[in-house]
Design a protein around this motif. Structure first.
Motif, short mmCIF file in Angstrom:
data_model
loop_
_atom_site.label_atom_id
_atom_site.label_comp_id
_atom_site.label_asym_id
_atom_site.label_seq_id
_atom_site.Cartn_x
_atom_site.Cartn_y
_atom_site.Cartn_z
N ALA A 1 31.19 67.89 86.86
CA ALA A 1 32.48 68.18 87.36
C ALA A 1 33.72 68.85 87.37
CB ALA A 1 32.44 67.07 88.41
N GLU A 2 33.93 67.54 86.35
CA GLU A 2 35.34 67.48 85.45
C GLU A 2 34.56 69.28 84.69
OE1 GLU A 2 38.50 65.91 81.93
OE2 GLU A 2 36.04 64.47 83.19
N LEU A 3 33.52 69.83 83.90
CA LEU A 3 33.20 71.08 83.24
C LEU A 3 33.73 71.82 83.93
CD1 LEU A 3 32.50 71.89 81.20
CD2 LEU A 3 30.17 71.60 81.33
N ALA B 1 36.08 76.89 85.49
CA ALA B 1 36.28 78.34 86.73
C ALA B 1 37.72 78.77 86.16
CB ALA B 1 36.32 77.88 87.69
N GLY B 2 38.68 77.31 85.55
CA GLY B 2 39.76 77.75 86.15
C GLY B 2 40.32 78.59 84.16
N PHE B 3 39.67 78.72 83.41
CA PHE B 3 39.67 78.82 81.85
C PHE B 3 39.72 79.98 82.21
CE2 PHE B 3 38.31 80.87 78.13
CZ PHE B 3 39.17 80.17 77.26
N CYS B 4 38.72 80.70 83.06
CA CYS B 4 37.88 82.10 82.79
C CYS B 4 38.54 82.82 84.53
CB CYS B 4 36.04 82.26 83.19
SG CYS B 4 35.79 81.36 82.07
N PHE C 1 38.39 81.74 87.37
CA PHE C 1 37.39 81.15 88.87
C PHE C 1 38.11 81.17 90.51
CE2 PHE C 1 35.38 85.25 86.24
CZ PHE C 1 35.61 85.80 87.25
N GLU C 2 37.79 81.31 90.92
CA GLU C 2 37.74 79.59 92.18
C GLU C 2 36.69 79.12 91.75
OE1 GLU C 2 38.68 79.24 96.94
OE2 GLU C 2 37.37 81.15 96.50
N SER C 3 35.56 79.30 91.80
CA SER C 3 34.46 77.07 91.27
C SER C 3 33.48 78.39 90.66
CB SER C 3 34.17 78.01 92.54
OG SER C 3 33.24 76.22 93.13
N ALA C 4 33.13 77.27 90.23
CA ALA C 4 32.12 76.94 89.38
C ALA C 4 30.61 76.30 89.76
CB ALA C 4 32.23 76.79 87.42
N LEU C 5 29.25 76.72 89.11
CA LEU C 5 28.89 75.62 89.35
C LEU C 5 27.72 75.79 87.74
CD1 LEU C 5 27.15 73.65 91.82
CD2 LEU C 5 25.90 75.72 91.77
N ALA D 1 30.09 70.80 75.36
CA ALA D 1 30.73 72.08 75.93
C ALA D 1 32.25 72.00 76.64
CB ALA D 1 29.94 72.77 77.39
N LEU D 2 32.83 70.66 77.09
CA LEU D 2 33.81 70.71 77.49
C LEU D 2 35.01 70.33 76.44
CD1 LEU D 2 36.11 70.02 80.40
CD2 LEU D 2 35.55 68.03 80.05
N ALA D 3 34.47 70.03 75.52
CA ALA D 3 35.39 69.82 74.52
C ALA D 3 35.09 70.92 73.60
CB ALA D 3 34.33 68.18 73.00
N ALA D 4 34.34 71.88 73.58
CA ALA D 4 34.52 72.97 73.45
C ALA D 4 35.34 74.04 73.30
CB ALA D 4 32.75 73.60 73.03
N LEU D 5 35.23 73.75 75.17
CA LEU D 5 36.51 75.07 75.59
C LEU D 5 38.20 74.44 75.71
CD1 LEU D 5 36.30 77.01 78.05
CD2 LEU D 5 36.20 75.49 80.28
#
Length: 377
Positions: free
Chosen positions: A80-82, A87-90, A92-96, A271-275
């Motif tokens: 959920a954190e990812l 979504a915020g980085f790119c 957009f409102e939401s991501a799945l 992925a979260l760390a890379a972002l």
């Protein structure tokens, strides 16, 4: 396999051998001696200590596997954190998050193309988008590559729900889709636009925020973007980004989300760390583009038919499938790993080597790669 119900496979194998189209797995060692211009590790993050450390920490905390489908036990607080940060980085409102970029593309196309709808698909689209079109209940019309007028014409023949589907950066030649033109064509007909930004995230846009962000389409109510976590972010998995109602629709209807095991926690953590690293070091995106431009300039100076890159992929045309295979093998023998694309993987029938730029390549490594490609042609 005479007498076997699978005996027909022998004939197919003989045909592949005659055509020189046999594929072979080459398991790589942990520390390959080859200079790597074949992977999709555009930002050089797959082995970054922050990324690998986050993967290990996530596995220790959450377990080796997701343990179930996302709607059962396969989604953790880490996933959920990812999704929130991606979504915020790119923009957009939401991501799945999905288990792969392939699964994300299948989900986006099938869930947004119900019975009676029209899917307009670029002729150069990735196999995952093509398979999504094949599985969708709507009708698919394939149109000329990177041609907004062809999309406009196709959409104009249909009354009702419709989407246009395109890579943002095409994986074969590294050329970018005309996103502004595609969006305009869709809006004239009230159609949605689905973009696969696998090769744009981390390379294009402000600080690597993607092709849709660069084109001013991020967060638009009629635009949905899919990404992979396995290229610029050096991990594994995929995601669909878009308006919250669209993402909620996928959560409830997309079969590759509902019935697949969730993304492994280690991949989500990496992925979260890379972002976060990319957010902190946005210059990596510009460096990847700079390396690609340098490769193209040097290869062209050597008289090679290299295609000008719009992102981090540099394609070099080969005269035949056989020559492409031999060329790639010659590069490997000389210490350089490159991609080799040939029919039926390439829709235009033109074989080529594919070099992928990485932000962490040095000038000496770039020069060495160009020398090897030129010498082994």
């Amino acid at each position: 396999m005479a007498g076997s119900p699978f005996a027909w496979i022998d004939g197919q194998a003989r045909g592949r051998h005659r055509a020189g189209l046999v594929r072979t797995l080459r398991p790589r060692p942990a520390d390959s001696p080859l200079l790597d211009l074949a992977s999709n590790d555009y930002l050089g993050l797959a082995r970054h200590p922050e990324v690998t450390g986050a993967a290990a920490a996530a596995a220790r905390r959450w377990g080796a596997g997701a343990t179930g489908s996302p709607l059962v036990t396969g989604t953790t607080e880490l996933h959920a954190e990812l999704e929130r940060e991606l979504a915020g980085f790119c923009g957009f409102e939401s991501a799945l998050v999905f288990s792969s970029g392939y699964a994300a593309n299948l989900a986006a196309v099938t869930a947004l193309a119900p019975h009676g709808s029209l899917v307009v698909s670029d002729a150069g689209n990735h196999a995952s988008l093509i398979d999504g079109c094949r599985l969708a209940r709507g009708t698919t019309q394939v149109v000329a590559h990177a041609d907004p007028d062809a999309v406009r014409k196709a959409l104009g023949t249909h009354k009702g729900t419709a989407i246009a589907v395109s890579d943002s950066v095409f994986s074969v030649d590294g050329d970018a889709a005309p996103l502004a033109g595609l969006a305009a064509a869709c809006r004239e007909s009230g159609a949605g636009l689905v973009l696969d930004d696998a090769h744009g995230l981390g390379v294009l846009g402000d600080g690597g925020r993607g092709a849709a962000r660069a084109a001013g389409l991020a967060g638009a109510p009629d635009v949905v973007v899919t990404v992979t976590l396995s290229k610029s972010l050096g991990s594994q998995g995929g995601a669909v980004l878009g308006p919250a109602p669209v993402v909620d629709h996928l959560l409830n209807t997309a079969r590759t989300f509902i019935f697949d095991t969730g993304l492994a926690p280690a991949a989500a953590g990496a992925a979260l760390a890379a972002l976060r690293l990319l957010r902190r070091e946005p210059e990596r995106a510009a460096r990847a583009r700079q390396v690609a431009a340098g490769l193209h300039e040097a290869l062209t100076a050597e008289g090679l038919a290299a295609v000008a890159p719009d992102a981090a992929v540099v394609s070099v045309r080969a005269p035949s499938p056989e020559r492409a295979v031999a060329w790639a093998a010659g590069c490997r023998a000389a210490g350089l790993a490159v991609g080799c694309f040939r029919p039926p993987s390439v829709p235009d029938g033109v074989s080529r080597l594919r070099l992928t730029a990485r932000a962490d390549l040095t000038g000496e490594q770039i020069d060495r790669a160009v020398r090897i490609v030129s010498r082994t042609r």
